[in-house]
Design a protein around this motif. Structure first.
Motif, PDB file in Angstrom:
ATOM      1  N   THR A 102       0.302   7.627   2.734  1.00  0.00           N
ATOM      2  CA  THR A 102       0.786   6.699   3.757  1.00  0.00           C
ATOM      3  C   THR A 102       0.588   7.268   5.156  1.00  0.00           C
ATOM      4  O   THR A 102       0.182   6.560   6.083  1.00  0.00           O
ATOM      5  N   SER A 121      -1.471   4.731  -0.682  1.00  0.00           N
ATOM      6  CA  SER A 121      -0.176   4.866  -0.022  1.00  0.00           C
ATOM      7  C   SER A 121       0.927   4.138  -0.777  1.00  0.00           C
ATOM      8  O   SER A 121       0.700   3.498  -1.803  1.00  0.00           O
ATOM      9  N   SER A 176       2.433   1.493   0.257  1.00  0.00           N
ATOM     10  CA  SER A 176       2.159   0.058   0.326  1.00  0.00           C
ATOM     11  C   SER A 176       1.084  -0.332  -0.685  1.00  0.00           C
ATOM     12  O   SER A 176       1.146  -1.424  -1.265  1.00  0.00           O
TER      13      SER A 176
END
Length: 311
Positions: free
Chosen positions: A95, A101, A103
């Protein structure tokens, strides 16, 4: 006495990290799944596709990762807490410094949940990430959106169509992409590949004669849209490739439909339906196939086997 004290302290330290049974087995299973899916997706997207029948290579890859991680986690079950910390440290590192990451893993797992829904509307599920995209590297290289010839033609198309449209400033880029679609659609001539060979034409090559098959059209449209800042993607079905473009979210959809049916392609779309896909993040993708007379024309095939997005 000193050595025994050290052993005792080490044993006490290990016992603090260990989890009670059967909680350790449950956590091992959950952690294995959490690790296997992102590792599989990363490896699948970066290794050469051997084109084995029935996707046996992908099945073997997933199974190998699953078994390997299960054995490793079993061996390290005393350190499960450290494994969990390491897993999240890896995602936090991605990230902060780029890569896979928090997300990314969230979106992949959300896509899996989305694909398990009873009636995803319409279909655009995790299978697009799990199945290999045919000729992926060749197609990416052929989408020459930075080529001056491609950029210049895209600019030319935006000056030939819809220049007198007033208002709708928030959709100016989308209207310009529709102008490109109209210009290419008016010129495109379908020509088959050489017999027994899959010929991938570059975007600049297709601009010479505006001729080719479905993948050549998809490559050209994707390059032209990307050249003026749009976001295209190419959809892979069983025997067909076609381009789509991102038009926004569901909140934008009604306005885009109005533009197509009442302003830009009024005659071509009269009494017709607008066809699009909504992905697991709620983004709307409009069909731009060469077989359509207007953006959002009918799909040749509804079954999605893969999606190649150009961000």
């Amino acid at each position: 006495m000193k050595d025994k004290s050290i052993d005792f302290n080490n044993k006490k330290w290990y016992s603090k990290l260990a989890l009670p049974k059967p909680l350790d087995s449950i956590i091992i299973f959950v952690l294995n799944i959490l690790l296997t899916i992102p590792i599989f997706i990363i490896l699948h997207q970066n290794i050469i596709d051997p084109n084995w029948p029935f996707q046996i290579d992908r099945i073997l890859l997933f199974t190998s990762i699953l078994i390997t991680l299960q054995l490793i986690l079993r061996l390290l079950k005393t350190f499960l807490v450290l494994c969990i910390i390491g897993y999240f440290a890896f995602l936090i590192w991605g990230t902060l410094f780029g890569g896979y990451s928090l997300s990314s893993v969230y979106e992949d797992y959300r896509a899996i949940v989305y694909s398990m829904a009873e009636d995803p509307n319409p279909q655009d599920v995790i299978i697009a990430k799990l199945l290999p995209f045919p000729n992926k590297n060749k197609i990416i290289n052929a989408i020459e959106f930075n080529n001056p010839k491609v950029r210049n033609f895209a600019l030319l198309a935006t000056t030939k169509h819809f220049t007198n449209i007033k208002g709708h400033n928030e959709y100016r880029q989308i209207i310009q992409c529709f102008a490109i679609f109209k210009e290419v659609r008016n010129r495109w001539n379908y020509v088959n590949d050489p017999k027994g060979r899959e010929y991938i034409a570059t975007a600049s090559e297709s601009l010479m004669h505006f001729s080719g098959d479905c993948d050549d059209h998809a490559i050209l449209m994707s390059a032209l849209i990307r050249a003026i800042g749009g976001t295209p993607r190419i959809i892979h079905t069983k025997e067909h490739l076609y381009p789509e473009m991102l038009i926004g979210t569901k909140a934008d959809l009604d306005n885009i439909i109005y533009l197509i049916k009442e302003v830009l392609f009024k005659d071509e779309s009269l009494g017709k339906e607008i066809h699009y896909h909504i992905d697991e993040r709620g983004q709307v993708w409009l069909n731009l196939d060469y077989t359509a007379l207007y953006p959002g024309g009918p799909f040749m095939s509804k079954e999605i086997l893969g999606a190649l997005t150009l961000n």
